[in-house]
Design a protein around this motif. Structure first.
Motif, mmCIF file in Angstrom:
data_model
loop_
_atom_site.group_PDB
_atom_site.id
_atom_site.type_symbol
_atom_site.label_atom_id
_atom_site.label_comp_id
_atom_site.label_asym_id
_atom_site.label_seq_id
_atom_site.Cartn_x
_atom_site.Cartn_y
_atom_site.Cartn_z
ATOM 1 N N TRP A 186 42.968 101.477 39.399
ATOM 2 C CA TRP A 186 44.177 100.675 39.600
ATOM 3 C C TRP A 186 43.933 99.271 39.046
ATOM 4 N N CYS A 187 45.010 98.668 38.589
ATOM 5 C CA CYS A 187 44.913 97.343 37.975
ATOM 6 C C CYS A 187 46.125 96.514 38.377
ATOM 7 N N LEU A 188 45.893 95.227 38.590
ATOM 8 C CA LEU A 188 46.986 94.318 38.944
ATOM 9 C C LEU A 188 46.843 93.033 38.137
ATOM 10 N N VAL A 189 47.946 92.560 37.581
ATOM 11 C CA VAL A 189 47.958 91.331 36.789
ATOM 12 C C VAL A 189 48.818 90.294 37.495
ATOM 13 N N GLU A 190 48.264 89.093 37.679
ATOM 14 C CA GLU A 190 48.994 88.000 38.328
ATOM 15 C C GLU A 190 49.175 86.835 37.361
ATOM 16 N N LEU A 191 50.343 86.234 37.391
ATOM 17 C CA LEU A 191 50.579 84.967 36.706
ATOM 18 C C LEU A 191 50.620 83.899 37.795
ATOM 19 N N GLN A 192 49.609 83.060 37.822
ATOM 20 C CA GLN A 192 49.447 82.072 38.888
ATOM 21 C C GLN A 192 49.830 80.676 38.396
ATOM 22 N N SER A 193 50.470 79.917 39.266
ATOM 23 C CA SER A 193 50.906 78.558 38.943
ATOM 24 C C SER A 193 50.434 77.605 40.036
ATOM 25 N N ALA A 194 49.904 76.455 39.611
ATOM 26 C CA ALA A 194 49.392 75.489 40.588
ATOM 27 C C ALA A 194 49.669 74.069 40.106
ATOM 28 N N ALA A 195 49.677 73.141 41.043
ATOM 29 C CA ALA A 195 49.896 71.731 40.720
ATOM 30 C C ALA A 195 48.578 71.119 40.257
ATOM 31 N N ARG A 199 50.202 67.614 35.685
ATOM 32 C CA ARG A 199 51.312 68.562 35.565
ATOM 33 C C ARG A 199 50.845 69.930 36.049
ATOM 34 N N ARG A 200 51.753 70.867 36.090
ATOM 35 C CA ARG A 200 51.412 72.207 36.569
ATOM 36 C C ARG A 200 50.523 72.929 35.556
ATOM 37 N N VAL A 201 49.621 73.711 36.073
ATOM 38 C CA VAL A 201 48.725 74.506 35.233
ATOM 39 C C VAL A 201 48.924 75.981 35.583
ATOM 40 N N PHE A 202 48.520 76.847 34.665
ATOM 41 C CA PHE A 202 48.801 78.269 34.816
ATOM 42 C C PHE A 202 47.569 79.096 34.475
ATOM 43 N N GLN A 203 47.493 80.246 35.109
ATOM 44 C CA GLN A 203 46.384 81.156 34.877
ATOM 45 C C GLN A 203 46.883 82.587 35.014
ATOM 46 N N VAL A 204 46.457 83.438 34.099
ATOM 47 C CA VAL A 204 46.776 84.865 34.172
ATOM 48 C C VAL A 204 45.478 85.595 34.512
ATOM 49 N N VAL A 205 45.512 86.376 35.587
ATOM 50 C CA VAL A 205 44.301 87.031 36.085
ATOM 51 C C VAL A 205 44.544 88.536 36.178
ATOM 52 N N ARG A 206 43.554 89.289 35.695
ATOM 53 C CA ARG A 206 43.618 90.748 35.828
ATOM 54 C C ARG A 206 42.580 91.199 36.840
ATOM 55 N N TYR A 207 43.044 91.917 37.881
ATOM 56 C CA TYR A 207 42.178 92.508 38.881
ATOM 57 C C TYR A 207 42.051 93.999 38.585
ATOM 58 N N MET A 208 40.830 94.487 38.488
ATOM 59 C CA MET A 208 40.586 95.893 38.184
ATOM 60 C C MET A 208 39.811 96.535 39.329
ATOM 61 N N LYS A 209 40.283 97.706 39.756
ATOM 62 C CA LYS A 209 39.613 98.430 40.836
ATOM 63 C C LYS A 209 39.168 99.788 40.322
ATOM 64 N N LYS A 210 37.851 99.979 40.274
ATOM 65 C CA LYS A 210 37.259 101.243 39.863
ATOM 66 C C LYS A 210 36.193 101.634 40.876
ATOM 67 N N GLN A 211 36.315 102.869 41.372
ATOM 68 C CA GLN A 211 35.354 103.377 42.347
ATOM 69 C C GLN A 211 35.210 102.425 43.540
#
Length: 299
Positions: A186-195, A199-211
Motif C-alpha cells: 500500500w502507498c499513500l501520497v501527501e501534499l503538506q503545507s506549512a507556515a 511564506r508558506r512552504v510545501f512538501q510532497v511525501v510518499r509513504y510506502m508499506k511493504k510487509q
C-alpha cells in the motif's frame, strides 16, 4: 455578460496581504471568471502582483503555451471599462524570447529561406522547447528527480527541514494489483503545507508499506504551491506506471500509513460522515430508553 466570463485565470500574488488577495479573487469570480492553479492550454491569462516573483516554471509554461502574463492594473482596467481588454496587449512577459525570434523572409533571398526551413525541419522549429522536453525526459528517467526537484528519503542527512506543524492539503491512496484490505503493498501520497519564516512552504511525501513496514521513501521539498501540485500529480503518475491502482480510502488495517496529521483528519472525517443503518439506530434507541427507565426506578 460578465467581464471575465469563460476566463480561466491563474493568480500569482505571493507578496500581497491576505485581504488584498481575497479582493482580487472576488473581483474575478464575481465577474464570471474561474480561478485556475496550473498554467495550461485552458488558461486565459496569468495575473501577477510582481513579475519578479513569478516562478521559472510558470514563465516557461506561459511562453510555451502563449499565455499572457498581466499585472493587477489590467484587472482594474477591465472592470472600470466593463469589458475584457485584449490581455496580449497588456502582457508583462514577452511571449517570444530574443533567442527564438519570429522568422521573417521578406529581407532574405528565397534560397536562404528554403535552406533555413529545411534545417529547421531537420532539427526543430522551436529549439527552446526541444531543450525543455529533453531536460524533462532526462529527469523523468532519473530516479533521484521528479519535475526538476530532487527526491530525498527520510534517512538522507541533507534532507531539508520541514515544520512539524503542517496541514495536509491533498492525499491519495494506491495499492498493488494483488493487494487486499488486509495484505499487499500500500502507498499513500501527501501534499503538506506549512507556515515558513517568510511564506508558506510545501512538501510532497510518499509513504510506502511493504510487509507491515512503513517508510517515507520519497520526500520532495517545494517552494511554491504550483510546484508542489505538479510534483504531487507526477508522483501519482509514476505509481500508475508502476502498476499501482488508486483506492478510494485507506482500510482500517493500514491506518498507520501516513502522517499523524492525516490520521487525525481521517478520524474527523469518519466522525462527521459516519451513518447508522435503521436497524442499528432502533436498537441504540431501545437500549437508551431502557437505560433511562432503569435510572428512573432507582431515583
Amino acid at each position: 455578460m460578465a467581464v471575465f466570463a469563460n476566463c480561466f485565470v491563474v493568480l500569482d500574488l505571493k507578496d500581497l496581504p491576505f485581504k488584498e488577495k481575497k479582493r482580487v479573487r472576488l473581483a474575478i469570480t464575481d465577474n464570471g471568471g474561474t480561478i485556475s492553479y496550473v498554467v495550461n492550454k485552458q488558461c486565459s491569462f496569468v495575473v501577477v502582483s510582481c513579475l519578479g516573483n513569478l516562478s521559472s516554471n510558470r514563465q516557461r509554461s506561459a511562453r510555451k503555451l502563449q499565455v499572457p502574463v498581466v499585472g493587477l492594473a489590467y484587472l482594474w482596467a477591465c472592470l472600470e471599462k466593463s469589458t475584457l481588454l485584449p490581455p496580449a496587449e497588456h502582457t508583462l512577459l514577452p511571449l517570444t524570447t530574443a533567442e527564438d525570434p519570429a522568422p521573417s523572409s521578406t529581407s532574405r533571398p528565397e534560397k536562404q529561406v528554403a535552406s533555413e526551413e529545411r534545417r529547421a525541419d531537420k532539427q526543430s522549429k522551436d529549439p527552446p522547447q526541444r531543450q525543455t522536453e529533453e531536460k524533462q525526459a532526462k529527469n523523468k528517467n532519473d530516479a533521484n528527480y521528479i519535475c526538476n526537484h530532487r527526491i530525498y528519503s527520510e534517512n538522507d542527512q541533507d534532507l531539508p527541514e520541514f515544520p512539524s506543524h503542517f496541514q495536509v492539503a491533498k492525499y491519495c491512496v494506491f495499492a498493488s494489483a494483488d493487494a487486499t484490505d488486509d495484505s499487499g503493498d500500500w502507498c499513500l501520497v501527501e501534499l503538506q503545507s506549512a507556515a515558513g519564516e517568510k511564506r508558506r512552504v510545501f512538501q510532497v511525501v510518499r509513504y510506502m508499506k511493504k510487509q507491515a513496514q512503513v517508510v517515507r521513501d520519497q520526500l520532495v521539498w517545494c517552494g511554491c504551491s504550483e510546484d508542489a501540485l505538479e510534483v504531487y500529480q507526477a508522483m501519482q503518475q509514476r505509481l500508475t506506471d508502476a502498476q499501482y491502482q488508486p483506492r478510494k480510502k485507506l482500510p482500517a488495517p493500514h491506518r498507520d500509513l501516513g502522517s499523524p496529521t492525516l490520521g487525525q483528519l481521517l478520524l474527523e472525517e469518519d466522525l462527521h460522515c459516519g451513518s447508522l443503518s435503521q436497524e442499528v439506530g432502533v436498537f441504540v434507541e431501545l437500549v437508551w430508553t431502557e437505560a433511562l427507565g432503569s435510572l428512573t426506578s432507582h431515583l
